[in-house]
Design an enzyme around this catalytic site. Structure first.
Site, PDB file in Angstrom:
ATOM      1  N   GLY A  53       0.872  -1.171   0.000  1.00  0.00           N
ATOM      2  CA  GLY A  53       0.000   0.000   0.000  1.00  0.00           C
ATOM      3  C   GLY A  53       0.902   1.212   0.000  1.00  0.00           C
ATOM      4  O   GLY A  53       2.012   1.148  -0.530  1.00  0.00           O
ATOM      5  N   GLU A  54       0.465   2.301   0.592  1.00  0.00           N
ATOM      6  CA  GLU A  54       1.307   3.496   0.675  1.00  0.00           C
ATOM      7  C   GLU A  54       1.824   3.667   2.096  1.00  0.00           C
ATOM      8  O   GLU A  54       1.041   3.872   3.027  1.00  0.00           O
ATOM      9  CB  GLU A  54       0.523   4.728   0.216  1.00  0.00           C
ATOM     10  CG  GLU A  54       0.492   4.881  -1.284  1.00  0.00           C
ATOM     11  CD  GLU A  54       1.892   4.865  -1.899  1.00  0.00           C
ATOM     12  OE1 GLU A  54       2.108   4.087  -2.851  1.00  0.00           O
ATOM     13  OE2 GLU A  54       2.781   5.602  -1.419  1.00  0.00           O
ATOM     14  N   SER A  55       3.158   3.637   2.240  1.00  0.00           N
ATOM     15  CA  SER A  55       3.717   3.680   3.591  1.00  0.00           C
ATOM     16  C   SER A  55       3.496   5.034   4.268  1.00  0.00           C
ATOM     17  O   SER A  55       3.332   5.095   5.479  1.00  0.00           O
ATOM     18  CB  SER A  55       5.207   3.322   3.563  1.00  0.00           C
ATOM     19  OG  SER A  55       5.898   4.146   2.667  1.00  0.00           O
ATOM     20  N   CYS A  84       6.424  -5.155   0.726  1.00  0.00           N
ATOM     21  CA  CYS A  84       6.491  -3.853   0.048  1.00  0.00           C
ATOM     22  C   CYS A  84       6.356  -2.711   1.064  1.00  0.00           C
ATOM     23  O   CYS A  84       7.272  -2.503   1.855  1.00  0.00           O
ATOM     24  CB  CYS A  84       5.442  -3.795  -1.061  1.00  0.00           C
ATOM     25  SG  CYS A  84       5.713  -2.456  -2.226  1.00  0.00           S
ATOM     26  N   ARG A 111      12.553   4.017  -0.153  1.00  0.00           N
ATOM     27  CA  ARG A 111      11.214   3.916  -0.751  1.00  0.00           C
ATOM     28  C   ARG A 111      11.300   4.089  -2.263  1.00  0.00           C
ATOM     29  O   ARG A 111      12.083   4.887  -2.758  1.00  0.00           O
ATOM     30  CB  ARG A 111      10.275   4.988  -0.179  1.00  0.00           C
ATOM     31  CG  ARG A 111       9.851   4.714   1.250  1.00  0.00           C
ATOM     32  CD  ARG A 111       8.974   5.821   1.790  1.00  0.00           C
ATOM     33  NE  ARG A 111       7.663   5.826   1.167  1.00  0.00           N
ATOM     34  CZ  ARG A 111       7.126   6.869   0.533  1.00  0.00           C
ATOM     35  NH1 ARG A 111       7.777   7.985   0.427  1.00  0.00           N
ATOM     36  NH2 ARG A 111       5.933   6.771   0.009  1.00  0.00           N
ATOM     37  N   ILE A 141       6.296  -3.636  -7.333  1.00  0.00           N
ATOM     38  CA  ILE A 141       5.438  -2.509  -7.701  1.00  0.00           C
ATOM     39  C   ILE A 141       5.869  -1.268  -6.928  1.00  0.00           C
ATOM     40  O   ILE A 141       5.675  -1.201  -5.718  1.00  0.00           O
ATOM     41  CB  ILE A 141       3.964  -2.869  -7.445  1.00  0.00           C
ATOM     42  CG1 ILE A 141       3.593  -4.040  -8.356  1.00  0.00           C
ATOM     43  CG2 ILE A 141       3.062  -1.666  -7.688  1.00  0.00           C
ATOM     44  CD1 ILE A 141       2.202  -4.541  -8.207  1.00  0.00           C
ATOM     45  N   ARG A 142       6.507  -0.323  -7.633  1.00  0.00           N
ATOM     46  CA  ARG A 142       7.094   0.854  -6.956  1.00  0.00           C
ATOM     47  C   ARG A 142       7.804   0.370  -5.686  1.00  0.00           C
ATOM     48  O   ARG A 142       7.646   0.926  -4.602  1.00  0.00           O
ATOM     49  CB  ARG A 142       5.994   1.877  -6.603  1.00  0.00           C
ATOM     50  CG  ARG A 142       5.419   2.625  -7.821  1.00  0.00           C
ATOM     51  CD  ARG A 142       4.215   3.490  -7.456  1.00  0.00           C
ATOM     52  NE  ARG A 142       4.445   4.349  -6.330  1.00  0.00           N
ATOM     53  CZ  ARG A 142       4.863   5.623  -6.375  1.00  0.00           C
ATOM     54  NH1 ARG A 142       5.085   6.189  -7.540  1.00  0.00           N
ATOM     55  NH2 ARG A 142       5.046   6.320  -5.290  1.00  0.00           N
ATOM     56  N   HIS A 177       5.669  -8.595  -4.057  1.00  0.00           N
ATOM     57  CA  HIS A 177       4.390  -9.230  -3.708  1.00  0.00           C
ATOM     58  C   HIS A 177       4.316 -10.618  -4.307  1.00  0.00           C
ATOM     59  O   HIS A 177       4.628 -10.791  -5.483  1.00  0.00           O
ATOM     60  CB  HIS A 177       3.223  -8.422  -4.289  1.00  0.00           C
ATOM     61  CG  HIS A 177       3.197  -7.005  -3.824  1.00  0.00           C
ATOM     62  ND1 HIS A 177       2.598  -6.629  -2.658  1.00  0.00           N
ATOM     63  CD2 HIS A 177       3.708  -5.875  -4.371  1.00  0.00           C
ATOM     64  CE1 HIS A 177       2.733  -5.324  -2.498  1.00  0.00           C
ATOM     65  NE2 HIS A 177       3.408  -4.845  -3.509  1.00  0.00           N
ATOM     66  N   GLU A 179       1.361 -12.268  -3.205  1.00  0.00           N
ATOM     67  CA  GLU A 179      -0.079 -12.450  -3.005  1.00  0.00           C
ATOM     68  C   GLU A 179      -0.898 -11.982  -4.208  1.00  0.00           C
ATOM     69  O   GLU A 179      -2.093 -12.267  -4.286  1.00  0.00           O
ATOM     70  CB  GLU A 179      -0.531 -11.734  -1.719  1.00  0.00           C
ATOM     71  CG  GLU A 179      -0.677 -10.222  -1.800  1.00  0.00           C
ATOM     72  CD  GLU A 179       0.671  -9.477  -1.749  1.00  0.00           C
ATOM     73  OE1 GLU A 179       1.718 -10.137  -1.626  1.00  0.00           O
ATOM     74  OE2 GLU A 179       0.650  -8.237  -1.852  1.00  0.00           O
TER      75      GLU A 179
END
Lengths: 198, 293
Positions: A53-55, A84, A111, A141-142, A177, A179
């Protein structure tokens, strides 16, 4: 691989991100699971997954909902797995002042170290799980990049000479990831080797 | 059209990471910073927010690259930008600028009245708006990695987003009970490929994340669309046209995370000052609606 243990409850931090994917993997392995949106629920679980998600958002919400102290305590000794953004949250140091990590594993993390979305990619990563080499379906992913590995941290997989899957006594982190694909190996590994043993 | 393609899955993967969050429209570096600090999962870099586009009239186009670049430098969260419907050259420019997501948006003036962008050709993921299941499935078959409701942008009136969410979910529910013959028929009715129709019939939901947009202005609006099945919320004019953008942005983020807990939504709704004034979607003439584009 042996059938995963019964009578354990794994929590997935559900403040933001792809927590549903983790919950559905746990369900497929017949592991009881619960969404964690409040600190008081942490006492009910045997292990915790912090999803992608977004940290910056996660760090912000952990403080906003007054979860930090309980989470830091939990992650210091109980089984935790971060993917991530989850890896960023579990690290000791992060290169951004809007993220206050939980300091569960002695790592420094950059990041978006692999770049913006146009540089996101899929690959297969070979990991050392239970002393055997396993191939994992890995989506970056990023993704965050590990910039320093502290003593007592084991590297279980690397991609282009950079560690991407690491562990300490109670903590598993991956910059990618699994999942998002039909790959249950890491979830099974976390439950068997970290949660069931604790 | 290959939904098993690895690159496509990476595009949908970013959409998955944005779930349970708020994506905020911003028009300056300062607004982008406020959005990031209030907990946004991404920002949409724009020249004007939808309510201004609506008020100003004229042709609305892709933002100036300087605005997009400035915002990219200012924040570390994903940056999205809008291109006009069918304007694949604008989309190519946005990809060259390395934005993280492209919104092929009805809020801008459409460039092609017949075709949408062929989104399979891009490395950057696309989000597209829709009013009903047929539109959603056509956009997915064109390669969209995320779907959002159109709602009626720039109004501060959530009713159209609610209508679109309900339309989509009830149509999906119907698909799950249909026989193969019926699915063949409905695919024609929806003007959508049968393979995609069958995918939804099997899953009971869209194969890509389904977000809400268009008219969300308060924390309770955000909680409402989440309860109706949206997986995240786009907020356009609702934040930076309110009396207190910082507080409103923060409150909408709280409401999206804790939408299941009305006490938390009540608490974060206090003392926000005036929400954007808004305009009732029902009072807008058919010609001025953005959603029919």
């Amino acid at each position: 691989m042996k059938a995963t243990a019964k009578n354990i409850m794994v929590g997935v931090l559900a403040l933001q991100g792809d927590f549903e994917r983790h919950l559905s993997q746990l369900e497929r392995l017949n592991i009881s699971s619960v969404e964690i949106r409040r600190a008081d629920r942490l006492k009910d679980i045997d292990g915790l997954i912090i999803p992608g998600g977004e940290s910056t958002t996660m760090s912000n919400l952990i403080d906003r909902f007054e979860m930090r102290e309980t989470l830091v305590d939990f992650c210091a000794s109980m089984p935790v797995w971060g993917t991530c953004a989850g890896m960023i949250m579990l690290a000791r140091e992060v290169d951004h002042n809007m993220v206050r990590p939980l300091n569960a594993i002695d790592l420094s993390v950059k990041r978006n170290g692999y770049g913006r979305q146009v540089y996101s990619f899929f690959t297969e990563v070979t990991a050392q799980l239970n002393g055997n080499a396993a191939s994992l379906k890995a989506s970056f992913i990023r993704a965050p990049m590990v910039s320093r590995v502290g003593p007592g941290v084991a590297v279980l997989a690397a991609y282009k000479d950079s560690p991407v899957l690491l562990s300490s006594r109670n903590c598993l982190v991956s910059s990618f990831h699994t999942e998002l694909d039909d790959d249950l190996a890491l979830t099974r590994f976390f439950v068997d080797k970290f949660v069931s043993k604790a | 059209m290959n939904f098993e393609d690895k690159e496509y899955k990476i595009r949908v993967g970013l959409a998955e990471m944005l779930k349970g969050g708020v994506i905020m429209d911003v028009t300056s570096v300062e607004q982008a910073r406020i959005a990031e600090q209030s907990g946004a999962v991404a920002v949409m870099a724009l020249e004007r927010v939808p309510s201004d586009i609506r008020a100003d009239g004229g042709v609305a186009r892709m933002a100036d690259p300087d605005i997009i670049e400035g915002i990219k430098k200012a924040v570390s969260i994903p940056v999205m930008a809008k291109c006009r419907i069918g304007h694949f050259a604008e989309a190519e420019v946005l990809q060259a600028l390395e934005v993280d997501f492209i919104d092929e948006s009805e809020v801008l003036t459409p460039a092609d009245n017949k075709y949408h962008v062929d989104k399979w050709k891009f490395k950057v993921p696309f989000v597209c708006g829709c009013r009903n299941l047929g539109e959603a499935l056509r956009r997915i078959s064109e390669g969209a990695a995320m779907i959002r409701t159109k709602g009626e942008a720039g109004t501060g009136d959530v009713s159209e987003a609610v209508r679109h969410l309900r339309e989509i979910s009830s149509a999906m529910k119907q698909l799950t009970t249909m026989s193969d013959e019926e699915l063949n028929g409905i695919a024609k009715e929806l003007s959508a490929p049968l393979t995609v129709v069958k995918m939804v019939a099997k899953l009971g939901k869209l194969p890509v994340p389904n977000f809400a947009a268009g008219g969300v202005a308060t924390p309770a609006d955000a909680a409402l669309v989440m309860k109706l099945g949206a997986e995240s919320v786009f907020v356009g004019s609702g934040i930076f046209k309110s009396a207190n953008p910082e507080k409103t942005g923060r409150a909408i983020v709280t409401a999206v995370t804790q939408y299941q807990d009305p006490k938390v939504v009540a608490e974060c709704s206090r003392g926000l000052g005036e929400a954007m004034k808004g305009i009732s979607a029902a009072s807008i003439s058919e010609d001025d609606l953005l959603q029919v584009r």
